[in-house]
Every structure is written in structure tokens, then in C-alpha cells.
Design an enzyme around this catalytic site. Structure first.
Site, PDB file in Angstrom:
ATOM      1  CB  SER A 227      -0.966  -0.048   1.187  1.00  0.00           C
ATOM      2  OG  SER A 227      -1.986   0.901   1.062  1.00  0.00           O
ATOM      3  CG  ASP A 453      -5.986  -2.882  -4.037  1.00  0.00           C
ATOM      4  OD1 ASP A 453      -6.609  -2.104  -3.285  1.00  0.00           O
ATOM      5  OD2 ASP A 453      -4.875  -3.345  -3.768  1.00  0.00           O
ATOM      6  CG  HIS A 483      -5.293  -2.779   0.194  1.00  0.00           C
ATOM      7  ND1 HIS A 483      -4.859  -2.185  -0.966  1.00  0.00           N
ATOM      8  CD2 HIS A 483      -4.634  -2.145   1.205  1.00  0.00           C
ATOM      9  CE1 HIS A 483      -3.982  -1.229  -0.681  1.00  0.00           C
ATOM     10  NE2 HIS A 483      -3.836  -1.191   0.631  1.00  0.00           N
TER      11      HIS A 483
END
Length: 514
Positions: A227, A453, A483
Site C-alpha cells: 500500500s 483492489d 487490498h
């Protein structure tokens, strides 16, 4: 109200802990000479601090080895490397394999920004058992986070009120209240963390990582970023291209976007994830308990949120489930397909007037534990984003953008649009419109994009590859949900990543896993 931008994997662990309970420092002084010469004093890890999320000390690893923690001194201001210092909290698991097969340390950043690596790595440790056969697994609380000079803003009681506010104002009175709450939160950050706020940019954290590399005794930084951790890794590669070892970016932040474009992309990403959830629920053999068609599922959710805007329902006493908390909780459940069952149960309960499950999901996004204490994930998230991002969006500007955001997501559009005012009146100027990740000469970096995602839409992976420059980024696609990709436990993804990190085998560009 913090936006959903660049969320971290740590939130997923917090959700699991919270749901299971219901459903079954800033160092002073100055450096003496060269900070790279310091020796780390590794000891058994204490329990995480409240700023790191609280809880108990990490359990031993499956082979019985203990997690070890240490503190690294880093310059508060990297323009004055021999001046005042801050403490950077570290954690590691020594390699489980023979020493003569050890490659070095593999440093993790799980995203946010604002996620504590010290509390997150042990929670996910077993997922990286294969990587531990040749690496020491290492993570850290980035500056401003957890025990690394953690940013402090409002206290727990104030945060309860802050997160109960209406973050999607419908009229002038609600808009005034929302903006006042944002200003009060930002003023509290300035009052309670004046020393560290100017020094929490991603470029500062990247310099800390290069110091960590040297203190760990590694010639190259071997890195696993998830991320926001992909943005941090890209910035590191730009600043220190010759020091990049084997690196994986998973759940990739698009480095070409402004914060506005990122928020708009997230609106579309979360809407796509909601569409996929609704399709999945209604396509199964049994009856979907929250709707009889994908559109009906979404219509009922929209009706629930509209009702909550006027009449909140009981949540976790004494708090009520508001429209904002419900939206936040729904978004949190879309980070992982594993949480879709909790979303279904939470929606069922909410339709019956019980908001506890959706509130638990919202609490985990905001870093609130079951005892009412907050980690500093939200203050750190706001502080780092506002120090990084140059744009300062006004309420009037957001108002003009609402139609565009609503077109991207009828459910999440307003929420993400209004989150853009977070940095208004922030005490520190933002550094740039976009991060610079151009890294000519760096070793190959494996960039993993997930087509489903919600938080870091798939298109960002290709743009990261392009921005890194020719011969650096190598794209791998995972056709999945949630994610990130590695922690989905997809065998194709894990095999490609493990082959690269453990054996240096770079997969063919454009490899697709499903």
C-alpha cells in the site's frame, strides 16, 4: 475526517481481533558523530504501546524463537544529521534457516501512512515463513507513528466525538460544523506535536530506511512494501537507486496522481469492490440475506445510509452508529474478501437496528481498541499526508467536485470528496504535488497489482512501473479481490514473489495470476 487514502494492512489485523471478541516518544539529545555507527540492542519485545494499537507482547514464532525489538536513533531533521534525534522503534525475527544461506534483512512497511510495523509484522509473521528461511524479517514504526516520535492530536474522548461527526455535510450548518471539527483536530496536532510535524515526510522516512540498512549491516536494502509502503519504497529507490536490493511493491499507490486524483480513484475502487461484493453475495446457491440482486443490495445499503444520516441507531454503547461510521465500516470490510461475511452480518444487524458490527469495522479503520483507546494511526496518517501533499483544497472547491465524485461512486463519493479538506490550515506546507519515484539504475523491483483492489486501484501498478523508469519496474497482475495480493495466499503470486526474493528469479514482465 481522515480519508481512506493509502490505508494499511494493519487495519485488517485490528478488525479480525475486534470482530472475534464480538462474534464468537520522542527521544532527545544529539548524535555523537556518525549515526551509522550505532549498535542496536535487541531485546525481547514489550507489549505494543497504545499508540501502536495496544495488546499483549508478540507470541513466540512457530519454531519457538522470540520476536526481538530495538530502538534506532535517527536525526530529527535530516538537513542537520548530527543534531537532535528521535527514536525509531524496530522489530525483527531472525532467519529460521542456516546462516550461510542468509541473504540479509527484509524490511517491511505495511502502509497507511500511519501503520505500526512493530505491531503488524508479528500479526502477519506466519504469512512470511518462507521468506524467513533466508532473511531476518524486520519492520519499524516510521517517524510520526507509534513509538517513533508518534504524532499526538486529540485525546480519546475528543476522537470519539470527532469520528461521530457528519463527514458528508448536506447544508450550511453541517458544513460549518464539519470544517470547525477539522480545524480543531489540526490545531490539536500543531499544539501537541510541534517538534515532529515538519519532519514526517516520506522523504524523511526513506532516509531513515537507508540509515536502518546501514545499521543492520546490509549492503543493499531488501524491501517488501504494501500500500503506502510502495510509495515509500519508490521514494527510497529515487533517493538511493544504487542501494536497492530485491524489492517488492504490493497494493501499489499510483505515484502520478495528485491527492485529489487519488481520492477520486479510490471512490471508483471502493465502488468496484462493493459491486463485486454484491455480485458475489447474490450469485451463490443460497439466498443473499441482504438483497435479491446486486442492484438491490446496493439500493438497500444506500437507503440505510440515508436513514442513518437522520436517525443513527445503537452502536457500541454509549455511541451510536452514524452515517459516517457506517460508511467507514463498509469501506473497511471491502479491504479483504475474508471480511465480506462480516459485512453481510453487519448489514443484517443494522437493518434490524443493531449497529455494533459495522461500528467495530469502523473502529478498526480508525485505530480504536475495544477499551476505548486509540492508536495514533489517524493522526500520523493526516500528518504524513499533509506534509507530503502540496495541494490545499477548500470546502468551496470540494463542493464543485461532488458531482464528479458521485459519478465515480454513489456510495463513497461524498465521503472521499470531503476528506480532501483534511489538510486545510495545516501547520506545515506540503512538499510536492506528487512523489518522485524515478529510479534510473536501480535493481529490478517487482510491482504487483490486484485488479479488484479498492484502496489502490489496479491501474496504479502500471503507472508505478512507468514512473520507476526503463528496466526497473516489473509488473505482475493478480486477478483477485481485496487490498494487495501476496496475503491473499494465491499460490501463483506467492510463488513468483518468493522465487524473486529468495532466489533472485525475476518473473517475466506482464505475468498474470488468477
Amino acid at each position: 475526517m481522515p480519508s481512506l487514502s493509502r490505508p494499511c494492512a494493519a487495519a485488517l489485523t485490528a478488525s479480525a481481533v475486534l470482530l472475534s471478541s464480538v462474534l464468537a516518544g520522542c527521544g532527545g539529545g544529539s548524535t555523537d558523530g556518525d549515526p551509522t555507527a550505532q549498535k542496536l540492542d535487541w531485546q525481547d519485545c514489550p507489549a505494543p504501546s497504545e499508540a501502536e494499537g495496544g495488546g499483549t507482547a508478540p507470541s513466540p514464532l512457530p519454531d519457538g524463537d522470540a520476536w526481538q525489538c530495538a530502538t534506532m536513533k535517527a536525526p530529527l531533521d535530516w538537513s542537520d544529521p548530527t543534531g537532535d534525534t528521535i527514536d525509531i522503534a524496530l522489530i525483527r525475527a531472525r532467519t529460521s534457516g542456516p546462516e550461510d544461506r542468509r541473504i540479509g534483512s527484509l524490511v517491511f512497511n505495511f502502509g497507511g501512512p500511519g501503520g505500526s510495523g512493530v505491531s503488524t509484522l508479528p500479526a502477519f509473521g506466519e504469512d512470511y515463513a518462507a521468506l524467513r528461511t533466508r532473511y531476518d524479517l524486520v519492520s519499524f514504526d516510521p517517524r510520526g507513528v507509534g513509538r517513533s516520535a508518534g504524532v499526538k492530536c486529540e485525546n480519546d474522548q475528543q476522537l470519539d466525538r470527532y469520528f461521530q461527526q457528519d463527514a458528508t455535510p448536506d447544508d450550511d450548518a453541517e458544513r460549518t460544523a464539519f470544517l470547525n471539527n477539522t480545524r480543531q483536530f489540526n490545531a490539536a496536532c500543531e499544539k501537541n506535536s510541534p517538534r515532529v510535524l515538519p519532519h514526517v515526510r516520506t522523504t524523511d522516512a526513506a532516509r531513515d530506511m537507508d540509515l536502518l540498512r546501514q545499521v543492520l549491516g546490509d549492503d543493499k536494502l531488501h524491501y517488501f512494501g504494501i500500500s503506502y509502503g510502495t510509495e515509500l519504497g519508490g521514494v527510497y529507490a529515487h533517493l538511493f537507486p544504487k542501494n536497492v536490493g530485491r524489492a517488492v511493491f504490493d497494493g501499489v499507490v499510483d505515484p502520478t496522481q495528485t491527492s485529489e486524483q487519488s481520492s477520486l480513484g479510490q471512490a471508483a475502487g471502493f465502488q468496484l469492490a462493493l459491486d463485486n461484493y454484491a455480485e458475489d453475495c447474490t450469485s451463490k446457491a443460497g439466498e443473499c440475506p441482504v438483497g435479491d440482486s446486486p442492484q438491490n443490495v446496493k439500493d438497500r445499503i444506500a437507503a440505510l445510509l440515508k436513514d442513518l444520516d437522520k436517525r443513527p441507531i445503537p452502536g457500541i454503547a454509549p455511541r451510536e452508529l452514524t452515517q459516517t461510521a457506517a460508511t467507514n465500516g463498509i469501506a473497511q470490510s471491502l479491504y479483504s474478501k475474508d471480511f465480506w461475511e462480516y459485512l453481510t452480518e453487519g448489514l443484517q444487524d443494522a437493518y434490524d437496528g443493531d449497529g455494533r458490527i459495522l461500528m467495530l469495522l469502523s473502529d478498526s479503520m480508525n485505530g480504536r481498541s475495544t477499551d476505548g483507546g486509540y492508536s495514533n494511526i489517524v493522526p500520523a496518517n493526516v500528518a504524513i499526508n499533509c506534509a507530503d501533499d502540496k495541494p490545499r483544497y477548500t470546502a468551496d472547491y470540494v463542493q464543485t467536485k461532488l458531482p464528479e465524485f458521485r459519478a465515480a461512486s454513489p456510495l463513497f463519493g461524498d465521503f472521499l470528496a470531503w476528506g480532501m479538506v483534511n489538510c486545510a490550515d495545516w501547520a506545515v506546507a506540503g512538499a510536492a504535488d506528487r512523489p518522485d519515484v524515478h529510479a534510473p539504475g536501480a535493481a529490478p523491483i517487482l510491482v504487483v497489482g490486484n485488479t479488484g483492489d479498492p484502496a489502490t486501484p489496479y491501474e496504479g501498478a502500471r503507472r508505478m512501473v512507468d514512473a520507476l523508469g526503463p528496466g526497473v519496474g516489473v509488473e505482475l497482475t493478480y486477478k483477485g479481490q481485496g487490498h494487495g495480493a501476496y496475503d491473499s495466499k494465491n499460490e501463483c503470486v506467492q510463488s513468483a514473489v518468493n522465487d524473486y526474493l529468495l532466489r533472485g528469479k525475476v518473473p517475466a514482465a506482464g505475468t498474470v495470476c488468477s
